[in-house]
Design a protein around this motif. Structure first.
Motif, short mmCIF file in Angstrom:
data_model
loop_
_atom_site.label_atom_id
_atom_site.label_comp_id
_atom_site.label_asym_id
_atom_site.label_seq_id
_atom_site.Cartn_x
_atom_site.Cartn_y
_atom_site.Cartn_z
N PHE A 32 0.82 -1.23 0.03
CA PHE A 32 0.21 -0.08 0.10
C PHE A 32 0.78 1.22 -0.02
N TYR A 33 1.90 1.34 0.80
CA TYR A 33 2.85 2.51 0.86
C TYR A 33 3.66 2.66 -0.62
N ILE A 34 4.06 1.46 -1.10
CA ILE A 34 4.36 1.47 -2.51
C ILE A 34 3.63 1.99 -3.57
N VAL A 35 2.43 1.57 -3.59
CA VAL A 35 1.38 2.20 -4.62
C VAL A 35 1.10 3.68 -4.28
N VAL A 36 0.79 4.11 -2.99
CA VAL A 36 0.51 5.26 -2.97
C VAL A 36 1.56 6.28 -3.45
N GLY A 37 2.74 5.64 -2.97
CA GLY A 37 3.98 6.69 -3.38
C GLY A 37 4.03 6.72 -5.17
N MET A 38 3.66 5.60 -5.69
CA MET A 38 3.47 5.76 -7.15
C MET A 38 2.35 6.66 -7.70
N LEU A 39 1.04 6.68 -7.27
CA LEU A 39 0.22 7.41 -7.51
C LEU A 39 0.42 8.96 -7.05
N SER A 40 0.96 9.12 -5.97
CA SER A 40 1.22 10.68 -5.64
C SER A 40 2.21 11.61 -6.40
N GLY A 41 3.40 10.75 -6.96
CA GLY A 41 4.47 11.56 -7.72
C GLY A 41 3.98 11.86 -9.16
N GLY A 42 5.07 12.74 -9.54
CA GLY A 42 4.90 13.25 -10.88
C GLY A 42 4.61 12.27 -12.05
N PHE A 43 4.93 11.15 -11.94
CA PHE A 43 4.80 10.10 -13.02
C PHE A 43 3.46 9.87 -13.31
N VAL A 44 2.45 9.88 -12.24
CA VAL A 44 1.08 9.60 -12.48
C VAL A 44 0.45 10.93 -12.17
N ALA A 45 0.37 11.26 -10.88
CA ALA A 45 -0.61 12.42 -10.38
C ALA A 45 -0.37 13.59 -11.44
N PHE A 287 10.41 5.17 3.22
CA PHE A 287 11.49 4.33 2.32
C PHE A 287 10.24 3.79 1.14
N PHE A 288 9.25 3.09 1.87
CA PHE A 288 8.43 2.42 0.82
C PHE A 288 7.67 3.27 0.13
N PHE A 289 7.44 4.49 0.37
CA PHE A 289 6.57 5.59 -0.27
C PHE A 289 7.62 5.93 -1.54
N TRP A 290 8.90 6.33 -1.06
CA TRP A 290 10.00 6.58 -2.34
C TRP A 290 10.10 5.48 -3.34
N ILE A 291 9.83 4.10 -3.02
CA ILE A 291 9.98 3.32 -4.05
C ILE A 291 9.05 3.52 -5.00
N GLY A 292 7.80 3.84 -4.60
CA GLY A 292 6.59 3.95 -5.56
C GLY A 292 7.08 5.37 -6.17
N LEU A 293 7.33 6.11 -5.37
CA LEU A 293 7.52 7.72 -6.28
C LEU A 293 8.63 7.59 -7.23
N VAL A 294 9.66 6.82 -7.09
CA VAL A 294 10.62 6.89 -8.20
C VAL A 294 10.03 5.84 -9.41
N THR A 295 9.05 5.21 -9.28
CA THR A 295 8.62 4.29 -10.36
C THR A 295 7.87 4.85 -11.56
N ASP A 296 8.33 4.93 -12.47
CA ASP A 296 7.68 5.51 -13.64
C ASP A 296 6.82 4.34 -14.61
N PRO A 297 5.60 4.37 -14.51
CA PRO A 297 4.77 3.26 -15.04
C PRO A 297 4.84 3.44 -16.53
N VAL A 344 11.59 -14.46 -0.91
CA VAL A 344 11.36 -14.12 -2.27
C VAL A 344 11.62 -12.49 -2.60
N THR A 345 11.00 -11.69 -1.64
CA THR A 345 11.10 -10.19 -1.70
C THR A 345 12.26 -9.54 -2.36
N ARG A 346 12.31 -8.63 -3.05
CA ARG A 346 13.62 -7.90 -3.50
C ARG A 346 13.08 -6.60 -3.37
N GLY A 347 13.96 -5.57 -3.06
CA GLY A 347 13.77 -4.49 -2.73
C GLY A 347 14.94 -3.32 -2.93
N GLU A 348 15.41 -2.80 -1.77
CA GLU A 348 16.17 -1.62 -1.82
C GLU A 348 17.37 -1.92 -2.43
#
Length: 411
Positions: A32-45, A287-297, A344-348
């Motif tokens: 949820f933190y990752i997705v809200v970061g993605m939706l909040s940034g310049g790439f989506v919003a 941190f998890f918000f930032w992962i989403g924030l830097v993700t350009d769909p 299984v999880t990959r991340g930082e």
């Protein structure tokens, strides 16, 4: 300053809201933190508001807010790995060194080896294969540690092999990052690579010496009746050493892990966990918000096929290597399965590897610019999928555990 403070406030409000939603749905907060970061940034919003409301009203973070979030993400990694160190003191590390070595080597040979083959098959470039191998090999210490704590697994038997394998991975990746940096950014110069590796290994050995010999110093550091001073002193030492590590080319996460082990040796781990838990959770959310924030769909669309192939191939390899890693610790089939699911999880670290490739995008490094750009997009997509998939597998592990136990006829 007003705009920056407002934007940071919006971030924390968004995290609080989706955190409450995740808790109500009994889901892990991490996706949820990752997705809200993605939706909040310049790439989506930002793009949506620019399209429908005009350029002057487009959403985008100010430089100050962006810098705060990036720095907060670094602190999130530091505190998550500090807590991992608190759970894994030096005595425990030495007592389990044979098991850690065996389980970690299984994990390395299986996943790094598969990553080399996969990387070469996808990109037809030896250096790109080396990059992909690191990306798919290294599990996320930050996300896994958070999940272990949230699910209550940290006190269970399966936590020992998981933490042990993470320690092995973090030590290996410290050397790997030094080599990769020299090869990708330094133009492949052998002397630069040797110097970088030597510096990384030397700093790690120095940290081990500090942990082994510095118990008295760390005990005196927190020998005060003021909880405020304890938090300030521990935070100061941890962040300072993490910053020094980054300056000499060693992962701040590895440094924070060793500092956590040093404080664990004082016998006050429970007190430190209680006092610093709110600090950890705040910056972990950033941190998890930032992962989403830097993700350009939009970049992900071009690498969907590559990500899908990698997910299909590397999820089973982690499951298998983690399972046999658990067996090295003489765990039951059920608990060994949990180890595999947890790894299984990959991340930082995958994103850190990808960040090195940004230098090559204009053609300034040894990788072709097109390959570097594609690898960076691949890393972001891969982390997004694997971070969500990994946390979901841990949360619903019972379903997989039951099937494995029934298949093997074990417990």
């Amino acid at each position: 300053m007003a705009a920056e403070l407002f934007e940071v406030g919006v971030m924390f409000v968004a995290l609080a809201i989706v955190g409450a939603v995740a808790t109500r749905l009994r889901q892990s907060v991490i996706p949820f933190y990752i997705v809200v970061g993605m939706l909040s940034g310049g790439f989506v919003a930002g793009r949506l508001t620019e399209t429908y409301l005009g350029t002057e009203l487009a959403v985008g973070l100010s430089a100050g807010a962006d810098h705060f979030i990036e720095l907060g993400a670094e602190l999130g990694i530091v505190f998550l790995l500090f807590f991992l160190g608190l759970e894994f003191n030096l005595e425990r590390l030495f007592a389990n060194r044979d098991r850690i070595g065996t389980a970690g080597t299984i994990d390395l040979v299986v996943n790094f080896g598969v990553g080399l083959v996969l990387g070469f098959a996808l990109f037809r470039d030896p250096l790109a294969a080396f990059v992909v191998a690191g990306m798919v090999y290294i599990s996320s210490s930050a996300i896994i540690t958070k999940s272990l704590i949230d699910l209550g697994w940290i006190a269970n038997e399966e936590s020992s092999p998981m933490l042990g394998i993470l320690v092995y991975e973090d030590l290996f990746i410290a050397v790997y990052l030094a080599v990769l940096s020299a090869l990708v950014v330094g133009g492949g110069d052998l002397g630069t690579a040797v110097l970088s590796v030597g510096t990384a290994v030397g700093f790690i050995l120095l940290l081990l010496a500090v942990v082994y010999l510095g118990t008295g110093f760390f005990s005196r550091l927190i020998d005060t009746n003021s909880h405020e001073f304890v938090v300030l002193r521990v935070t100061g030492v941890t962040v300072l050493i993490a910053g020094i590590a980054l300056a000499v080319g060693v992962s701040e996460a590895v440094a924070a892990f060793f500092v956590g082990m040093a404080f664990s040796s004082t016998g006050e781990a429970e007190l430190l966990e209680e006092l610093l838990e709110p600090v950890r959770d705040i910056f972990a959310g950033v941190f998890f918000f930032w992962i989403g924030l830097v993700t350009d769909p939009t970049l992900l669309a071009g690498v969907v096929g590559l990500v899908a192939v990698a997910v299909v191939i590397t999820t089973p390899t982690k499951l298998v290597s983690g399972f046999w890693g658990g067996k090295v610790y003489d765990l039951s089939d059920r608990r060994a399965t949990r180890v595999g699911l947890g790894m299984v999880t990959r991340g930082e670290f995958t994103l850190i590897i990808a960040s090195l490739l940004i230098v090559t995008a204009p053609g300034g490094g040894t990788l072709p610019a097109a390959v570097a750009t594609e690898l960076n997009a691949f890393a972001v997509g891969y982390v997004l999928v694997m971070s969500i998939l990994g946390t979901m597998l841990m949360q619903y592990s019972t379903v997989v555990e039951d099937r494995v136990v029934a298949w093997r006829g074990g417990e």
